[in-house]
Write an enzyme that holds these catalytic residues in place. Structure first.
Site, PDB file in Angstrom:
ATOM      1  N   SER A 124       1.543  20.028  38.426  1.00  0.00           N
ATOM      2  CA  SER A 124       2.746  20.628  39.031  1.00  0.00           C
ATOM      3  C   SER A 124       3.074  19.783  40.314  1.00  0.00           C
ATOM      4  O   SER A 124       2.131  19.499  40.858  1.00  0.00           O
ATOM      5  CB  SER A 124       2.310  22.026  38.867  1.00  0.00           C
ATOM      6  OG  SER A 124       3.422  22.415  39.841  1.00  0.00           O
ATOM      7  N   TYR A 148      -3.669  28.902  41.815  1.00  0.00           N
ATOM      8  CA  TYR A 148      -2.964  28.233  40.857  1.00  0.00           C
ATOM      9  C   TYR A 148      -2.864  26.769  41.180  1.00  0.00           C
ATOM     10  O   TYR A 148      -3.321  25.887  40.374  1.00  0.00           O
ATOM     11  CB  TYR A 148      -1.754  28.864  40.529  1.00  0.00           C
ATOM     12  CG  TYR A 148      -0.823  27.854  39.258  1.00  0.00           C
ATOM     13  CD1 TYR A 148      -1.324  27.793  38.166  1.00  0.00           C
ATOM     14  CD2 TYR A 148       0.189  27.031  40.019  1.00  0.00           C
ATOM     15  CE1 TYR A 148      -0.342  26.829  37.187  1.00  0.00           C
ATOM     16  CE2 TYR A 148       1.040  26.499  39.192  1.00  0.00           C
ATOM     17  CZ  TYR A 148       0.646  26.408  37.797  1.00  0.00           C
ATOM     18  OH  TYR A 148       1.294  25.338  37.117  1.00  0.00           O
ATOM     19  N   LYS A 152      -4.857  23.155  39.484  1.00  0.00           N
ATOM     20  CA  LYS A 152      -4.201  21.812  39.140  1.00  0.00           C
ATOM     21  C   LYS A 152      -4.731  20.567  39.830  1.00  0.00           C
ATOM     22  O   LYS A 152      -5.254  19.610  39.183  1.00  0.00           O
ATOM     23  CB  LYS A 152      -2.714  22.041  39.440  1.00  0.00           C
ATOM     24  CG  LYS A 152      -1.870  22.955  38.422  1.00  0.00           C
ATOM     25  CD  LYS A 152      -2.048  22.538  37.020  1.00  0.00           C
ATOM     26  CE  LYS A 152      -1.332  23.375  36.104  1.00  0.00           C
ATOM     27  NZ  LYS A 152      -1.703  23.520  34.761  1.00  0.00           N
TER      28      LYS A 152
HETATM   29  P1  NAD Z   1       3.136  28.918  28.883  1.00  0.00           P
HETATM   30  O1  NAD Z   1       2.154  30.032  29.397  1.00  0.00           O
HETATM   31  O2  NAD Z   1       4.185  29.102  28.246  1.00  0.00           O
HETATM   32  O3  NAD Z   1       2.243  28.083  27.974  1.00  0.00           O
HETATM   33  C1  NAD Z   1       0.611  27.851  27.915  1.00  0.00           C
HETATM   34  C2  NAD Z   1       0.176  28.300  26.713  1.00  0.00           C
HETATM   35  O4  NAD Z   1      -1.217  28.108  26.835  1.00  0.00           O
HETATM   36  C3  NAD Z   1       0.596  29.426  26.157  1.00  0.00           C
HETATM   37  O5  NAD Z   1       0.998  29.554  25.062  1.00  0.00           O
HETATM   38  C4  NAD Z   1      -0.854  30.507  26.116  1.00  0.00           C
HETATM   39  O6  NAD Z   1      -1.014  31.038  25.275  1.00  0.00           O
HETATM   40  C5  NAD Z   1      -2.049  29.022  26.232  1.00  0.00           C
HETATM   41  N1  NAD Z   1      -3.249  29.546  26.761  1.00  0.00           N
HETATM   42  C6  NAD Z   1      -3.556  29.981  27.938  1.00  0.00           C
HETATM   43  N2  NAD Z   1      -4.807  29.864  28.217  1.00  0.00           N
HETATM   44  C7  NAD Z   1      -5.392  29.496  27.011  1.00  0.00           C
HETATM   45  C8  NAD Z   1      -6.650  29.103  26.445  1.00  0.00           C
HETATM   46  N3  NAD Z   1      -7.711  29.590  27.310  1.00  0.00           N
HETATM   47  N4  NAD Z   1      -6.864  28.702  25.559  1.00  0.00           N
HETATM   48  C9  NAD Z   1      -5.938  28.437  24.504  1.00  0.00           C
HETATM   49  N5  NAD Z   1      -4.737  28.633  24.897  1.00  0.00           N
HETATM   50  C10 NAD Z   1      -4.453  29.179  25.950  1.00  0.00           C
HETATM   51  O7  NAD Z   1       3.312  27.829  30.183  1.00  0.00           O
HETATM   52  P2  NAD Z   1       4.269  26.721  30.152  1.00  0.00           P
HETATM   53  O8  NAD Z   1       5.336  26.855  31.324  1.00  0.00           O
HETATM   54  O9  NAD Z   1       4.625  26.333  28.796  1.00  0.00           O
HETATM   55  O10 NAD Z   1       3.397  25.755  31.003  1.00  0.00           O
HETATM   56  C11 NAD Z   1       2.430  24.608  30.413  1.00  0.00           C
HETATM   57  C12 NAD Z   1       1.678  23.959  31.390  1.00  0.00           C
HETATM   58  O11 NAD Z   1       2.428  23.524  32.403  1.00  0.00           O
HETATM   59  C13 NAD Z   1       0.654  24.887  32.052  1.00  0.00           C
HETATM   60  O12 NAD Z   1      -0.482  24.338  32.411  1.00  0.00           O
HETATM   61  C14 NAD Z   1       1.372  25.094  33.500  1.00  0.00           C
HETATM   62  O13 NAD Z   1       0.313  25.357  34.519  1.00  0.00           O
HETATM   63  C15 NAD Z   1       2.114  23.941  33.436  1.00  0.00           C
HETATM   64  N6  NAD Z   1       3.332  23.828  34.524  1.00  0.00           N
HETATM   65  C16 NAD Z   1       4.282  24.628  34.306  1.00  0.00           C
HETATM   66  C17 NAD Z   1       5.478  24.988  35.044  1.00  0.00           C
HETATM   67  C18 NAD Z   1       6.334  25.726  34.679  1.00  0.00           C
HETATM   68  O14 NAD Z   1       7.197  25.949  35.682  1.00  0.00           O
HETATM   69  N7  NAD Z   1       6.629  26.551  33.561  1.00  0.00           N
HETATM   70  C19 NAD Z   1       5.387  24.147  36.189  1.00  0.00           C
HETATM   71  C20 NAD Z   1       4.391  23.073  36.573  1.00  0.00           C
HETATM   72  C21 NAD Z   1       3.430  23.136  35.602  1.00  0.00           C
HETATM   73  C1  UD1 Z   2       7.287  28.449  42.115  1.00  0.00           C
HETATM   74  C2  UD1 Z   2       6.021  28.487  42.390  1.00  0.00           C
HETATM   75  C3  UD1 Z   2       5.295  27.075  42.216  1.00  0.00           C
HETATM   76  C4  UD1 Z   2       5.373  26.684  41.001  1.00  0.00           C
HETATM   77  C5  UD1 Z   2       6.958  26.714  40.211  1.00  0.00           C
HETATM   78  C6  UD1 Z   2       6.988  26.491  38.886  1.00  0.00           C
HETATM   79  C7  UD1 Z   2       5.764  30.165  44.469  1.00  0.00           C
HETATM   80  C8  UD1 Z   2       5.596  30.088  46.026  1.00  0.00           C
HETATM   81  N1  UD1 Z   2       5.823  28.587  43.795  1.00  0.00           N
HETATM   82  O1  UD1 Z   2       8.051  27.551  42.822  1.00  0.00           O
HETATM   83  O2  UD1 Z   2       4.010  26.742  42.665  1.00  0.00           O
HETATM   84  O3  UD1 Z   2       5.001  25.339  40.685  1.00  0.00           O
HETATM   85  O4  UD1 Z   2       7.562  27.938  40.584  1.00  0.00           O
HETATM   86  O5  UD1 Z   2       6.413  27.602  38.174  1.00  0.00           O
HETATM   87  O6  UD1 Z   2       5.863  30.974  43.712  1.00  0.00           O
HETATM   88  N2  UD1 Z   2      13.969  32.371  44.240  1.00  0.00           N
HETATM   89  C9  UD1 Z   2      14.991  33.467  44.585  1.00  0.00           C
HETATM   90  N3  UD1 Z   2      15.005  34.613  43.925  1.00  0.00           N
HETATM   91  C10 UD1 Z   2      14.017  34.699  42.991  1.00  0.00           C
HETATM   92  C11 UD1 Z   2      13.377  33.684  42.838  1.00  0.00           C
HETATM   93  C12 UD1 Z   2      13.234  32.520  43.394  1.00  0.00           C
HETATM   94  O7  UD1 Z   2      16.065  33.260  45.485  1.00  0.00           O
HETATM   95  O8  UD1 Z   2      14.116  35.664  42.507  1.00  0.00           O
HETATM   96  C13 UD1 Z   2      14.576  31.057  45.048  1.00  0.00           C
HETATM   97  C14 UD1 Z   2      12.967  30.590  45.626  1.00  0.00           C
HETATM   98  O9  UD1 Z   2      13.010  30.975  47.180  1.00  0.00           O
HETATM   99  C15 UD1 Z   2      13.238  29.192  45.744  1.00  0.00           C
HETATM  100  C16 UD1 Z   2      14.008  28.849  44.385  1.00  0.00           C
HETATM  101  O10 UD1 Z   2      14.626  30.030  43.855  1.00  0.00           O
HETATM  102  O11 UD1 Z   2      14.095  28.506  46.561  1.00  0.00           O
HETATM  103  C17 UD1 Z   2      13.212  28.584  43.113  1.00  0.00           C
HETATM  104  O12 UD1 Z   2      11.967  29.353  43.233  1.00  0.00           O
HETATM  105  P1  UD1 Z   2      11.196  29.378  41.796  1.00  0.00           P
HETATM  106  O13 UD1 Z   2      11.898  29.369  40.410  1.00  0.00           O
HETATM  107  O14 UD1 Z   2      10.258  30.621  41.959  1.00  0.00           O
HETATM  108  O15 UD1 Z   2      10.348  28.009  42.149  1.00  0.00           O
HETATM  109  P2  UD1 Z   2       9.371  27.389  43.103  1.00  0.00           P
HETATM  110  O16 UD1 Z   2       9.702  28.366  44.257  1.00  0.00           O
HETATM  111  O17 UD1 Z   2      10.064  25.814  43.172  1.00  0.00           O
END
Ligand code: NAD
Ligand code: UD1
Length: 335
Positions: A124, A148, A152
């Site tokens: 991330s 979190y 990572k």
């Molecule tokens: P998500 O929660 O939708 O998907 C994760 C999946 O992993 C789920 O289906 C959950 O059931 C499964 N899971 C969790 N723990 C498990 C375990 N112990 N064994 C087997 N399955 C398990 O999340 P996502 O948004 O699809 O994210 C996927 C990956 O990307 C994650 O590692 C997350 O940290 C990373 N990531 C997500 C974002 C985001 O904004 N969505 C941003 C940066 C990184």
């Molecule tokens: C958040 C996480 C980051 C994670 C990312 C993707 C925090 C501090 N950071 O990042 O670690 O990798 O999500 O999952 O939680 N905002 C509003 N109103 C809301 C929600 C968000 O104004 O209800 C604003 C925030 O201040 C920011 C932007 O929208 O400026 C995006 O926010 P968000 O979607 O939570 O993502 P990140 O802050 O980038």
């Protein structure tokens, strides 16, 4: 030869499975349904006409993982499984370390036992902490502000060490910026666990009349309209980035880390406006104080992804909001 996708019924995993199947890969999904459910498999089948092989497995359960590797010829792993809520990780740091670090270690141990040396890991942009400037390059210093993010970073350190100690390994950590949107079929998308903290899922909730207004966290940042800037990326573009990353690790040894973003930043108010255009009505919002831990702006340098993976994001914020709204309308109560 198959590609194992951990967390493959989750948000990013399900979209990546669709792209993998479309690209002709033979895939196996494992998930424990902590944050997804079995209906996602039906949806993947509906989109692709292929039902992927699935095991309900927790990555912490070494014996079950062993069975998956024993029964299949696994060429590479794309590792999505993990917990992802920043706020919750502050309340339950041990649960986050256990699932995201111990769970990953268990997977890496089993991969090693079966001589499976090729991995794409979901990292991330959170590993950049408070970046010194934007765009953010992969060689910027890393730091974290919550458990979190630390899980990572710990994974990235472990994976880099694995590659240093074994020249047969090929690993890429993909540092995602802000994935939003949904598959254009409206069949798969993000279903937040409870009330969402992230911006676009919250806007979708307001558009879906489940909340009254969007809380805008701060309008006094040094940005063009005072609200925070982020690099939102369409989840289908992100999924395609995984196909490019998979091809790369299958052909190159060693460790590397690559940003997956668009390189463009949008403010909170610009995203609300784009969503209003997508849904066709106004969305109420209220300016509130800054959210603790937030930074003013965060967007990727996409140079390395273009050079190494020959990949770049195609969809703009309009398409991201249209597809998010389409999924929300079609699935008002989730999948
Ligand atoms: P998500 O929660 O939708 O998907 C994760 C999946 O992993 C789920 O289906 C959950 O059931 C499964 N899971 C969790 N723990 C498990 C375990 N112990 N064994 C087997 N399955 C398990 O999340 P996502 O948004 O699809 O994210 C996927 C990956 O990307 C994650 O590692 C997350 O940290 C990373 N990531 C997500 C974002 C985001 O904004 N969505 C941003 C940066 C990184
Ligand atoms: C958040 C996480 C980051 C994670 C990312 C993707 C925090 C501090 N950071 O990042 O670690 O990798 O999500 O999952 O939680 N905002 C509003 N109103 C809301 C929600 C968000 O104004 O209800 C604003 C925030 O201040 C920011 C932007 O929208 O400026 C995006 O926010 P968000 O979607 O939570 O993502 P990140 O802050 O980038």
């Amino acid at each position: 030869m198959s590609i194992l996708v951990t967390g493959g019924t989750g948000y990013i995993g399900s979209h990546t499975c669709v792209e993998l199947i479309n690209a002709g890969y033979d895939i196996i999904i494992i998930d424990n349904f902590y944050n997804s459910n079995i209906r996602v498999l039906d949806r993947i089948e509906k989109i692709t006409n292929i039902r992927p092989k699935f095991y309900e497995v927790d990555i912490l359960d070494k014996d079950s993982l062993d069975k998956v590797f024993k029964e299949n010829d696994i060429q590479a792993v794309i590792h999505f499984a993990g917990y992802k809520a920043v706020g919750e990780s502050v309340e339950k740091p041990l649960a986050y370390y256990h699932n995201n670090v111990t769970g990953s270690l268990t997977l890496y141990e089993v991969m090693k036992e079966y001589n499976c040396n090729t991995l794409v890991f979901s990292s991330s942009a959170t590993v950049y902490g408070s970046p010194k400037s934007c765009p953010i390059y992969e060689d910027f210093p890393v730091s974290t502000t919550n458990p979190y993010g630390s899980t990572k970073l710990v994974n990235e350190i472990i994976l880099e060490d694995l590659c240093k100690c074994d020249e047969n390994m090929s690993i890429l950590s993909l540092r995602y910026f802000n994935p939003i949107g949904a598959h254009e079929s409206g069949l798969i998308g993000e279903v937040p666990n409870g009330i969402p903290n992230n911006l676009v899922p919250y806007i979708a909730r307001v558009a879906n009349k489940q909340s009254e207004y969007v809380r805008v966290f701060g309008n006094d940042y040094p940005t063009r309209d005072g609200t925070g800037i982020r690099d939102y990326i369409h989840v289908v573009d992100l999924a395609k980035g995984h196909i490019a990353a998979l091809k790369y690790v299958l052909e190159h040894k060693g460790y590397d880390k690559i940003n997956l973003g668009t390189g463009n930043g949008y403010t909170v108010l610009e995203v609300i406006k784009a969503y209003e255009e997508a849904c066709g009505f106004e969305l109420a919002y209220e300016i509130q104080g800054r959210r603790s831990g937030d930074i003013a702006e965060c967007y990727a340098s996409t140079k390395k992804a273009k050079e190494l993976l020959d990949w770049e994001a195609k969809y703009d914020i309009k398409k991201m909001c249209q597809d998010s709204w389409n999924f929300t309308k079609m699935n008002p109560d989730g999948i």
